[in-house]
Design a protein around this motif. Structure first.
Motif, PDB file in Angstrom:
ATOM      1  N   VAL A 255       0.632  -0.879   0.234  1.00  0.00           N
ATOM      2  CA  VAL A 255      -0.058  -0.196  -0.047  1.00  0.00           C
ATOM      3  C   VAL A 255       0.865   1.089   0.002  1.00  0.00           C
ATOM      4  O   VAL A 255       0.723   1.799  -1.107  1.00  0.00           O
ATOM      5  CB  VAL A 255      -0.583   0.058   1.149  1.00  0.00           C
ATOM      6  CG1 VAL A 255      -1.976   1.633   1.484  1.00  0.00           C
ATOM      7  CG2 VAL A 255      -1.954  -0.971   0.983  1.00  0.00           C
TER       8      VAL A 255
ATOM      9  N   GLU B 176       1.946   2.167  -3.094  1.00  0.00           N
ATOM     10  CA  GLU B 176       0.768   2.416  -4.032  1.00  0.00           C
ATOM     11  C   GLU B 176       0.135   3.803  -3.912  1.00  0.00           C
ATOM     12  O   GLU B 176      -0.010   4.661  -4.824  1.00  0.00           O
ATOM     13  CB  GLU B 176      -0.586   1.848  -4.132  1.00  0.00           C
ATOM     14  CG  GLU B 176      -0.129  -0.072  -4.659  1.00  0.00           C
ATOM     15  CD  GLU B 176      -0.033  -0.042  -6.206  1.00  0.00           C
ATOM     16  OE1 GLU B 176      -0.832   0.903  -6.358  1.00  0.00           O
ATOM     17  OE2 GLU B 176       0.359  -1.087  -6.142  1.00  0.00           O
TER      18      GLU B 176
ATOM     19  N   SER C 204      -5.589   1.324  -3.201  1.00  0.00           N
ATOM     20  CA  SER C 204      -4.738   0.484  -2.561  1.00  0.00           C
ATOM     21  C   SER C 204      -5.860  -0.761  -2.432  1.00  0.00           C
ATOM     22  O   SER C 204      -5.453  -2.093  -2.146  1.00  0.00           O
ATOM     23  CB  SER C 204      -4.484   0.313  -0.895  1.00  0.00           C
ATOM     24  OG  SER C 204      -6.420   1.113  -0.672  1.00  0.00           O
TER      25      SER C 204
END
Ligand SMILES: [Fe+2]
Ligand SMILES: [Fe+2]
Length: 407
Positions: A202, A205, A212
């Motif tokens: 996450v 990202e 996510s």
């Protein structure tokens, strides 16, 4: 009921068997099975202590299994919680940390604090007579739960548990306690590992245009295909946990390229493509199977079946399985999800593109499995749907309740 010498031998074997189980549910079922055989009783059930509550975890029953089969019995006796008080038999044993041998539950003396709860017996027409209830303790003598053995059987008749049964049950439940504690610790560690993997993915990202939920969907899609291809459950889990890290190498790509709103020029694309190698380098040299699998996913998820992908231009089966799986999951998700810079593509159009890439971009057999599981795919997509707030991840930084975060 097996002979005493046999029982000692058997206890030793049971200890070894219990210590080699890694999954808690499997372990609890094995404990119950062994309890039934060692004690020669009709049934057994197990409660574990969780947050000051007693949680009914599992049971086995000769009578119910014969009457309904294992699946229906398990579906009927689902897990439930009960308060930890001395009013119930299991609660009494858990609190006092000492065993109870009850010859007949209908004859419990009025002065005792605990009562037998006949709800299940009355509902399903079973008659519980004798009970041997043992506390399950860890090495520090703390109670982890309670093991109930139900209806001792001798010459096909229900009888009471005797002193010898007690002795065996004591050794057995202490073995069970050590095994439960070890397995729970192993499970917690595994969970902590996976949680870390997900959170790191996450974090990677965060800088990207993806959400996510993208990595969740990709993980679920990849596992779905693996499952349909009948990979063993261990391989399916490995792929599930390796998939989130496919783009971890984007951490090494400059913002100007990663967050550029329009299409990339050839030079920028070349830099962007490095994310697969960067990811693999971040993940290499690990001894942990799931990280090694992630390395392969990171490196190979942009390879194409016809050899026109990157970074190695691998062809067909030379592309590692996990790379081929994640490629399908990743592309399908990129096509079908909304982005700040693009609207969501209708499913039919996305599927058309996927089908046209059968054998060029995607492994044909894997793609067929994926396309043949669209009901499951839609379920995953709906479950992890992107919400507007998922896109502007840094929008609210500064306005959150820090005391809440500190907890
Ligand atoms: Fe990628
Ligand atoms: Fe992706």
């Amino acid at each position: 009921m097996i002979e005493k010498n046999e029982s000692v031998k058997r206890l030793l074997q049971v200890g070894i068997a219990l210590s080699s189980v890694e999954n808690l549910d499997t372990l609890l079922d094995l404990i119950l099975k062994e309890a039934q055989e060692l004690m020669g009783c009709d049934g057994a059930s197990i409660f574990l202590l969780e947050n000051d509550k007693l949680v009914f975890k599992a049971m086995r029953s000769g009578t119910y299994f014969k009457m309904w089969g294992e699946d229906k019995t398990r579906a009927t006796f689902k897990t439930f919680e009960m308060p930890l008080t001395k009013n119930s038999i299991a609660g009494y044993v858990a609190i006092t940390a000492s065993a109870l041998n009850i010859p007949d539950v209908s004859q419990i003396p009025a002065g005792e604090q605990y009562r037998y709860d006949p709800t299940f017996d009355e509902k399903y027409g079973y008659r519980t007579v004798s009970l041997l209830v043992m506390p399950i303790k860890n090495k520090k003598n703390q109670v982890l739960g309670v093991l109930e053995m139900i209806n001792a059987i001798e010459n096909d008749k229900v009888t009471k548990f005797n002193g010898e049964d007690m002795e065996i049950a004591e050794s057995f439940s202490s073995q069970a306690g050590v095994a439960i504690q070890n397995t729970s610790l192993t499970e917690q560690l595994r969970e902590a590992n996976f949680d870390t993997i997900f959170r790191l993915s996450v974090a990677a990202e965060y800088r990207d245009k993806e959400t996510s939920n993208h990595i969740k969907r990709v993980s679920y899609y990849a596992r779905l295909i693996a499952d349909k291809l009948r990979y063993c459950s261990e391989d399916c889990s490995l792929i599930f946990w390796a998939a989130p890290m496919h783009d971890i190498g984007k951490l090494g790509i400059p913002d100007a390229i990663l967050q550029k709103p329009g299409p990339l020029d050839p030079e920028e694309r070349k830099i962007m493509e490095k994310h697969s190698v960067i990811g693999a380098k971040v993940l290499k040299d690990s001894k942990v199977p799931v990280i090694l699998k992630s390395k392969v996913v990171a490196l190979a998820h942009h390879e194409k079946y016809d050899g026109t992908g990157y970074p190695m231009k691998l062809k067909g089966n030379a592309i590692p399985v996990e790379g081929r799986l994640v490629a399908i999951a990743d592309v399908f998700d990129a096509l079908t999800s909304k982005r700040v810079y693009k609207a969501q593509m209708p499913e039919e159009q996305a599927l058309k593109i996927m089908r046209e890439s059968r054998g060029t971009h995607f492994d044909p057999e894997m793609l067929d499995c994926f396309l043949g599981s669209m009901a499951d795919v839609r379920e995953i997509r709906d479950k992890f749907e992107d919400k507007p707030e998922d896109f502007d991840k840094l929008k609210d930084v500064g306005s959150e309740d820090l005391n809440e975060l500190l907890k």
